[in-house]
Design an enzyme around this catalytic site. Structure first.
Site, PDB file in Angstrom:
ATOM      1  N   GLU A   1       8.490  -4.129  10.544  1.00  0.00           N
ATOM      2  CA  GLU A   1       9.314  -2.834  10.560  1.00  0.00           C
ATOM      3  C   GLU A   1       9.601  -2.142  11.334  1.00  0.00           C
ATOM      4  O   GLU A   1       8.655  -2.240  12.798  1.00  0.00           O
ATOM      5  CB  GLU A   1       7.855  -2.211   9.619  1.00  0.00           C
ATOM      6  CG  GLU A   1       8.459  -0.784   9.054  1.00  0.00           C
ATOM      7  CD  GLU A   1       7.234  -0.771   8.374  1.00  0.00           C
ATOM      8  OE1 GLU A   1       6.180  -1.387   7.806  1.00  0.00           O
ATOM      9  OE2 GLU A   1       7.321   0.457   7.110  1.00  0.00           O
TER      10      GLU A   1
ATOM     11  N   GLU B   1      -2.020  -6.021   7.991  1.00  0.00           N
ATOM     12  CA  GLU B   1      -1.144  -4.967   9.530  1.00  0.00           C
ATOM     13  C   GLU B   1      -1.594  -5.192  10.218  1.00  0.00           C
ATOM     14  O   GLU B   1      -2.707  -5.458  10.916  1.00  0.00           O
ATOM     15  CB  GLU B   1      -1.034  -3.157   9.180  1.00  0.00           C
ATOM     16  CG  GLU B   1      -0.092  -3.052   8.017  1.00  0.00           C
ATOM     17  CD  GLU B   1      -0.096  -1.765   7.948  1.00  0.00           C
ATOM     18  OE1 GLU B   1      -1.041  -0.542   9.295  1.00  0.00           O
ATOM     19  OE2 GLU B   1       0.564  -0.982   7.176  1.00  0.00           O
TER      20      GLU B   1
ATOM     21  N   LYS C   1      -1.896  -9.715   2.288  1.00  0.00           N
ATOM     22  CA  LYS C   1      -0.619  -9.166   3.823  1.00  0.00           C
ATOM     23  C   LYS C   1      -1.826  -8.633   4.822  1.00  0.00           C
ATOM     24  O   LYS C   1      -1.761  -7.131   3.484  1.00  0.00           O
ATOM     25  CB  LYS C   1       0.640  -8.348   3.027  1.00  0.00           C
ATOM     26  CG  LYS C   1       1.455  -7.810   4.584  1.00  0.00           C
ATOM     27  CD  LYS C   1       2.922  -7.071   4.025  1.00  0.00           C
ATOM     28  CE  LYS C   1       3.275  -6.314   4.124  1.00  0.00           C
ATOM     29  NZ  LYS C   1       2.745  -4.518   4.654  1.00  0.00           N
TER      30      LYS C   1
ATOM     31  N   ASP D   1      -1.061  -6.169  -0.903  1.00  0.00           N
ATOM     32  CA  ASP D   1      -1.131  -5.355   0.716  1.00  0.00           C
ATOM     33  C   ASP D   1      -3.037  -5.125   1.254  1.00  0.00           C
ATOM     34  O   ASP D   1      -3.695  -4.711  -0.315  1.00  0.00           O
ATOM     35  CB  ASP D   1      -0.574  -4.368   1.375  1.00  0.00           C
ATOM     36  CG  ASP D   1       0.129  -4.460   1.677  1.00  0.00           C
ATOM     37  OD1 ASP D   1       0.916  -5.261   2.946  1.00  0.00           O
ATOM     38  OD2 ASP D   1       0.868  -2.939   2.137  1.00  0.00           O
TER      39      ASP D   1
ATOM     40  N   ASP E   1       0.679  -1.202   0.085  1.00  0.00           N
ATOM     41  CA  ASP E   1      -0.057   0.040   0.069  1.00  0.00           C
ATOM     42  C   ASP E   1       1.135   1.100   0.259  1.00  0.00           C
ATOM     43  O   ASP E   1       0.250   2.079   0.012  1.00  0.00           O
ATOM     44  CB  ASP E   1      -0.990  -0.140   1.155  1.00  0.00           C
ATOM     45  CG  ASP E   1      -0.706   0.064   2.405  1.00  0.00           C
ATOM     46  OD1 ASP E   1       0.937   0.111   2.337  1.00  0.00           O
ATOM     47  OD2 ASP E   1      -1.397   0.037   3.150  1.00  0.00           O
ATOM     48  N   SER E   2       2.567   0.895   0.475  1.00  0.00           N
ATOM     49  CA  SER E   2       3.027   1.851  -0.027  1.00  0.00           C
ATOM     50  C   SER E   2       2.767   2.444  -1.545  1.00  0.00           C
ATOM     51  O   SER E   2       3.780   4.013  -2.178  1.00  0.00           O
ATOM     52  CB  SER E   2       4.368   1.388   0.157  1.00  0.00           C
ATOM     53  OG  SER E   2       4.940   0.218  -1.019  1.00  0.00           O
TER      54      SER E   2
END
Ligand code: KIV
Length: 272
Positions: free
Chosen positions: A190, A123, A121, A91, A52-53
């Site tokens: 991270e 978070e 993925k 993501d 999602d970056s």
């Protein structure tokens, strides 16, 4: 330095666990488009993360929060069309899984069905446990993400190193053990202290992929545009730049502009 490694015709979630077991480090980089993914795949990277970056790198947003599920599916399907070997992880974007497990499963299914990605993925630890279980029950492989979780930036207020204090470090360890127990195939850590990351990697049997988490983990991930030096305002300590593409590209663009302005381009040979 070249490292002896087993050849994987196609990298799967099982190959990653095998790599950890065999002591082979896992290479992971981000990709958001077809052309870059094709170069990355043929270079032999093990995992491509449609992160999602993309919200920052491709769309210029300050945070990862604005990117939508539809936009992630667009990026992921472009990447999937390019690859022959590597595993594609996509993501789940902010807002597509936090409200309840059913919504999380619906979002994960859309990614798998509409993009052709191989896994997702998301978070978080204990707070998303039920959602992860629901997704796993549908046969969708899940990669966890602990430590600095950029989708929670407004809760923490900064992008500084996480889990420096004992209480947060203990919680992170518990979350990593929980992610392994419920069936995640890997975890991203991270921006946490290297000592803690190493301890986590030793405590769980699934691969730990680090970004700003030191060398004691099972693999590394970077944002491709950062490691190529295409971005140049972002300079965290953990980032190694392999090229200075910002300057190289600027030089190429300036030469093109000069050639157009001077009438040097196109030449006789470059026309019909
Ligand atoms: O979105 C992303 O690029 C990521 C990596 C930084 C791990 O989550």
């Amino acid at each position: 330095m070249s490292v002896a490694k087993k050849e994987y015709k196609r990298v799967t979630v099982k190959s990653l666990v095998d790599m950890k077991r065999n002591g082979e480090k896992i290479s992971m980089l981000t990709a958001y488009d077809y052309t870059m993914a094709k170069i990355l795949d043929s270079s032999g990277v093990d995992v491509l993360l449609v992160g999602d970056s993309a919200s920052n790198v491709m769309a210029g947003h300050e945070t990862t929060l604005p990117i939508t599920l539809d936009q992630m599916i667009y990026h992921a399907s472009s990447v999937v069309r390019a690859i022959e070997r590597c595993l594609v992880v996509v993501d789940l974007p902010f807002g597509s899984y936090q409200s309840d497990p059913k919504e999380a499963l619906r979002s994960a299914i859309r990614i798998m069905k509409e993009s052709g990605g191989h896994s997702i993925k998301l978070e978080g630890g204990r707070e998303v446990k039920e959602s992860i279980k629901r997704i796993l029950n549908a046969g969708i492989p899940v990669m966890g993400h602990l430590g600095l979780t950029p989708q929670s930036i407004y809760k923490f207020g900064t992008y500084t190193v996480r889990a420096k204090e004992e209480e947060e470090a203990d919680q992170l360890m518990e979350d990593a053990l929980m992610l392994e127990k419920i069936g995640c195939f890997a975890v991203v850590l991270e921006k946490v202290p290297a000592k803690l990351a190493k301890k986590v990697a030793e405590a769980i049997s699934i691969p730990v992929i680090g970004i700003g988490a030191g060398n004691g983990v099972d693999g590394q991930v970077l944002v491709t545009h950062d490691m190529l030096g295409m971005t140049h305002e972002f300079n965290p300590r953990f980032l190694r730049r392999y090229l200075n593409m910002y300057d190289e590209m600027s030089t190429a663009f300036e030469s093109y502009i000069d050639d157009v302005k001077s009438g040097d381009f196109p030449s006789d040979k470059e026309q019909y």
